[in-house]
Design a protein around this motif. Structure first.
Motif, PDB file in Angstrom:
ATOM      1  N   UNK A   1       0.721  -1.326  -0.125  1.00  0.00           N
ATOM      2  CA  UNK A   1       0.165   0.051  -0.036  1.00  0.00           C
ATOM      3  C   UNK A   1       0.868   1.335   0.156  1.00  0.00           C
ATOM      4  N   UNK A   2       1.876   1.317   0.693  1.00  0.00           N
ATOM      5  CA  UNK A   2       2.969   2.376   0.781  1.00  0.00           C
ATOM      6  C   UNK A   2       3.618   2.540  -0.407  1.00  0.00           C
ATOM      7  N   UNK A   3       3.711   1.623  -1.282  1.00  0.00           N
ATOM      8  CA  UNK A   3       4.307   1.659  -2.503  1.00  0.00           C
ATOM      9  C   UNK A   3       3.618   2.074  -3.460  1.00  0.00           C
ATOM     10  N   UNK A   4       2.133   1.981  -3.523  1.00  0.00           N
ATOM     11  CA  UNK A   4       1.304   2.563  -4.386  1.00  0.00           C
ATOM     12  C   UNK A   4       1.198   3.920  -4.177  1.00  0.00           C
ATOM     13  N   UNK A   5       1.129   4.460  -2.983  1.00  0.00           N
ATOM     14  CA  UNK A   5       0.992   5.967  -2.798  1.00  0.00           C
ATOM     15  C   UNK A   5       2.425   6.424  -3.317  1.00  0.00           C
ATOM     16  N   UNK A   6       3.701   5.814  -3.175  1.00  0.00           N
ATOM     17  CA  UNK A   6       4.934   6.434  -3.367  1.00  0.00           C
ATOM     18  C   UNK A   6       4.808   6.748  -4.960  1.00  0.00           C
ATOM     19  N   UNK A   7       4.501   5.504  -5.724  1.00  0.00           N
ATOM     20  CA  UNK A   7       4.952   5.596  -7.247  1.00  0.00           C
ATOM     21  C   UNK A   7       3.738   6.728  -7.856  1.00  0.00           C
ATOM     22  N   UNK A   8       2.524   6.866  -7.327  1.00  0.00           N
ATOM     23  CA  UNK A   8       1.684   7.906  -7.774  1.00  0.00           C
ATOM     24  C   UNK A   8       2.111   9.435  -7.413  1.00  0.00           C
ATOM     25  N   UNK A   9       2.798   9.317  -6.109  1.00  0.00           N
ATOM     26  CA  UNK A   9       3.063  10.669  -5.804  1.00  0.00           C
ATOM     27  C   UNK A   9       4.380  11.268  -6.088  1.00  0.00           C
ATOM     28  N   UNK A  10       5.407  10.257  -6.082  1.00  0.00           N
ATOM     29  CA  UNK A  10       6.772  10.738  -6.359  1.00  0.00           C
ATOM     30  C   UNK A  10       7.801  10.648  -4.858  1.00  0.00           C
ATOM     31  N   UNK A  11       7.040  10.490  -3.801  1.00  0.00           N
ATOM     32  CA  UNK A  11       8.043  10.618  -2.764  1.00  0.00           C
ATOM     33  C   UNK A  11       6.966  10.177  -1.428  1.00  0.00           C
TER      34      UNK A  11
END
Length: 786
Positions: A212-222
């Motif tokens: 779930x954290x990976x999903x957030x990071x790849x769509x937001x950039x950081x």
């Protein structure tokens, strides 16, 4: 950097053999490994090398050894592919396929939404395999553990903490805190109770939260802390519900990655995208029905821009080639292959596509052959001349004689593409033989295309035989009953006019084109007029550059000892006597200074007035014979200087002067130039002609024969012995006892000191008026001379 490379090389030299060369270092944050680009020494292929310095980072050695062990035993398409490993007391090296960190693209925000979904889908399948099938916990799902392969696919690495729940001494509970930056990605339950709590929770709990954290990071950039996870603005709305369930604080209620994957693959789910569907279906392309295959290919064209270019090269292209060669993919699949092939380098094309193309040309399937010929222009630049000449063309020529007309026609069309890659021997030999057959094909379209083909490859033909081949081929096409075949021949003749010599244009090509000027079809008549005009213009231009005559000047013919006779000049006005006006004016100009009338000799036989106009006039003077002015036919002959012996002349009547009925000319114009060069005993009776002089100048016979005297003597029954008769004019002697040989062209054979001539006289027309017998003998002598 140089120091690091030298240190690595020194360490390798002291340890086991490692068949890989280190290259540039790749930045890899949040990892215990140092990543280098490398190459395989054996074949120079690209690779990546993960290195771990034991002496510098000894506390994390258990994590490095765990990663080494798991990579050796775990095999999955979504896992980093391992090539080789080596471990010593000072270092651990792991050689893998060429990789690039996902974190690079995340920080740059260079990923599209479709590409990101496709990558998350691949990682979800791999995590599901680890959690469900391998009953293990990855424990380190983050951008630093995910890599791009050469094909652009997302591959999972970072197996430092991979642990099986069935193992008593699993690495994660003991060394999980040693993972770089573990606190930022740590699940809430671990933050509260430590790593030991994972044994009490479901296997998927830790990895689901990290995913779930990976999903957030790849769509937001950081990603910095868990406080950001509630901001879902950049995440696709279709994922929001499932995304929240992945981040559930209660590990027992948390959705697994496998469930997230299934949720997305439902109808209308967030993983139901064309890119993901193509990826799943491309592996089974050879097993699909025709309609399913066509649907997949149409989708492939739509999503081509969303896929990384390397993915088509590494994944899609091999599957398409297998489908064409073994799975009945057909022409549409091969067309897609050609489109992808345009993006390949020459080396990639030679490695992946060229071997398949060569094998397909040997395939007897007509559909495959037509497909290959249609796409020949797209592949010809990537094929070497030797390959085309030695392997492809020998298979291609079978299409010239195929029973299917479409194969023959496509083969003829493909000649234009393949001919630049063929040797001169093949073009002027085997290829022309096959085109000669298709030029007479039963299908009019094939005959027409063959003519067009010959016109376009004309400059590739050998210069020695080109004109002959083209003239024969186009002449055949101009007689073709099919109107477009005749039109193609005229167009080809116009396009290749510069390849023929001017002589060929005038003597060979214009005669075969002229009948088309009155063709029954207006299309042919119009094109024939254009083509003929092209040739006429060229011939006129060439004729303008030609000399007026190739005959030597008259002063050269007479040895340069006299002045050349004056000839009349053609008149440009239309008041003359038509095309013969200049000849008549020339004749009259010669006689302009002579007055009076011709006096016939009363002492001679009365039949002299009725002699042929080609016989010279006679005279009774015995002083000097007349001198011929020229040895060429048509030149005027003047009599001697004496006023008493000079006949008076009147201007001739143009009608009677060119009375063809009264004269018979022999076409053998070369008889006048024969030179008695074989050493006959007699002197040449013709001598050198003397040019006319004004009337006040005395005449010198210079050994010339006395024509007038001889004619007068013949009329009065006397013999003239002053000068011998010219060769060929002597009458045969009936009483001669010597060996008689025929005389041809005025020459006689000599035997001993006496000579007997036999005159061979061509048959004469029957004259309108009956001539006296004596005159007939004289005319026979002229006929022989002419």
């Amino acid at each position: 950097m140089d120091f690091l490379k030298s240190a690595v090389a020194s360490a390798i030299s002291k340890g086991p053999a490692f068949g890989y060369t280190f290259g540039d270092r790749v930045d890899l944050n949040d990892s215990i490994w140092t990543l280098h680009n490398g190459t395989k020494r054996e074949d120079g292929s690209k690779c990546s090398i993960f290195s771990f310095d034991i002496t510098a980072n000894k506390s994390r050695l258990p994590l490095a050894r765990n990663a080494l062990r798991k990579l050796r035993t775990l095999r999955h398409p979504g896992v980093v592919k391992i090539l080789d490993t080596v471990e010593t007391e000072t270092y651990i090296y792991i050689a893998t396929e060429r990789l690039s960190p996902l974190s690079w693209h995340v920080k740059r925000k260079s990923l599209t939404e479709e590409t990101t979904k496709w990558g998350l889908h691949n990682i979800a399948k791999t995590v599901k395999f680890i959690n469900a099938d391998a009953t293990s916990i990855h424990g380190c799902i983050r951008p630093a553990s995910i890599f791009f392969s050469e094909s652009g696919e997302w591959k999972l690495g970072g197996f430092d903490a991979l642990s099986s729940v069935k193992e008593d001494d699993s690495i994660l509970p003991t060394y999980g805190s040693l993972i770089p930056d573990a606190g930022r990605y740590m699940a809430p339950e671990i933050s509260k109770a430590g790593w030991e709590i994972i044994k009490q929770n479901p296997t998927h709990a830790v990895d689901a939260y990290n995913y779930g954290v990976l999903i957030f990071e790849v769509f937001n950039g950081s990603y910095h802390s868990s406080d950001q996870l509630s901001q879902m603005k950049s995440i696709p709305p279709s994922m929001h519900q499932s995304y929240k369930r992945l981040l559930n604080p209660n590990p027992k209620s948390r959705m697994s990655v496998g469930q997230f994957l299934d949720q997305g693959k439902r109808i209308g789910g967030f993983f139901q995208t064309p890119v993901i569907q193509v990826t799943d279906d491309i592996e089974n392309l050879g097993l699909k029905a025709d309609d399913e295959r066509n649907e997949l290919l149409s989708k492939l064209d739509e999503v081509a821009d969303d896929f990384p270019a390397d993915f088509f090269k590494m994944k899609v292209l091999p599957e398409l080639l297998k489908s064409v060669e073994f799975g009945g993919g057909g022409a549409k699949v091969f067309s897609t292959v050609m489109q992808i092939g345009q993006k390949l380098s020459d080396d990639e094309y030679e490695t992946q596509i060229t071997p398949v193309v060569v094998r397909l040309f040997a395939n007897p399937d007509r559909a495959i052959r037509v497909c290959l010929l249609d796409n020949f222009p797209l592949m010809i630049d990537h094929l070497s001349q030797k390959l085309v000449n030695d392997k492809i063309f020998p298979q291609m020529v079978t299409g010239f004689t195929d029973v299917a007309p479409v194969v023959r026609e496509q083969t003829v069309k493909a000649v234009l593409t393949v001919v630049p890659k063929l040797s001169d021997r093949v073009v002027n030999g085997e290829l022309l033989r096959h085109l000669a057959k298709t030029a007479n094909d039963e299908q009019p379209g094939i005959r027409t295309n063959t003519t067009i083909c010959l016109g376009k490859i004309a400059r590739n033909l050998g210069a020695s035989s080109r004109a002959k081949v083209l003239a024969a081929a186009f002449s055949r096409s101009l007689r073709d009953p099919f109107v477009h075949a005749r039109n193609a021949a005229l167009l080809a003749l116009a396009a290749t006019a510069d390849l023929f010599s001017e002589d060929d244009c005038a003597t060979k090509l214009l005669p075969i084109m002229c009948p088309s000027l009155v063709d029954k079809e207006k299309l042919i008549r119009d094109q024939a007029q254009k083509s003929v005009d092209i040739y006429i213009v060229r011939i006129r231009k060439f004729a303008a550059s030609m000399p007026d005559t190739v005959l030597p000047p008259p002063n050269l013919a007479t040895g340069g000892s006299a002045t050349s006779p004056r000839m009349g000049t053609p008149s440009n006005d239309n008041s003359g006597a038509g095309w013969a006006g200049w000849a008549i004016s020339s004749f009259t100009n010669k006689l302009a200074s002579t007055s009076g009338q011709m006096q016939s000799n009363s002492a001679t036989n009365g039949a002299a007035d009725q002699r042929s106009s080609s016989v010279p006039p006679t005279t009774t003077s015995s002083s000097k014979p007349p001198v011929p002015l020229a040895s060429k036919p048509g030149m005027l002959l003047h009599s001697s200087k004496s006023a008493a012996s000079t006949p008076t002349l009147t201007s001739p009547d143009p009608v009677t002067a060119f009375d063809d009925e009264a004269e018979e000319f022999n076409d053998d114009w070369g008889g006048f130039g024969d030179d008695d060069s074989k050493g006959q005993e007699e002197e040449d009776a013709w001598g050198t002609p003397v040019i006319s002089k004004p009337a006040t100048t005395s005449y010198d016979d210079k050994g010339e024969p006395d024509f007038a005297g001889w004619l007068a003597a013949q009329s009065s029954g006397k013999k003239t012995t002053k000068n011998p008769l010219p060769k060929g004019l002597a009458k045969p002697s009936a009483s001669s006892s010597k060996t008689t040989r025929p005389v041809i062209g005025g020459r006689a054979s000599t035997t001993g000191s006496a000579t007997t001539r036999k005159v061979v006289v061509p048959p004469k027309k029957e004259a309108k008026k009956e001539q006296p017998k004596a005159n007939e003998e004289e005319e026979e002598g002229w006929g022989d001379a002419w």
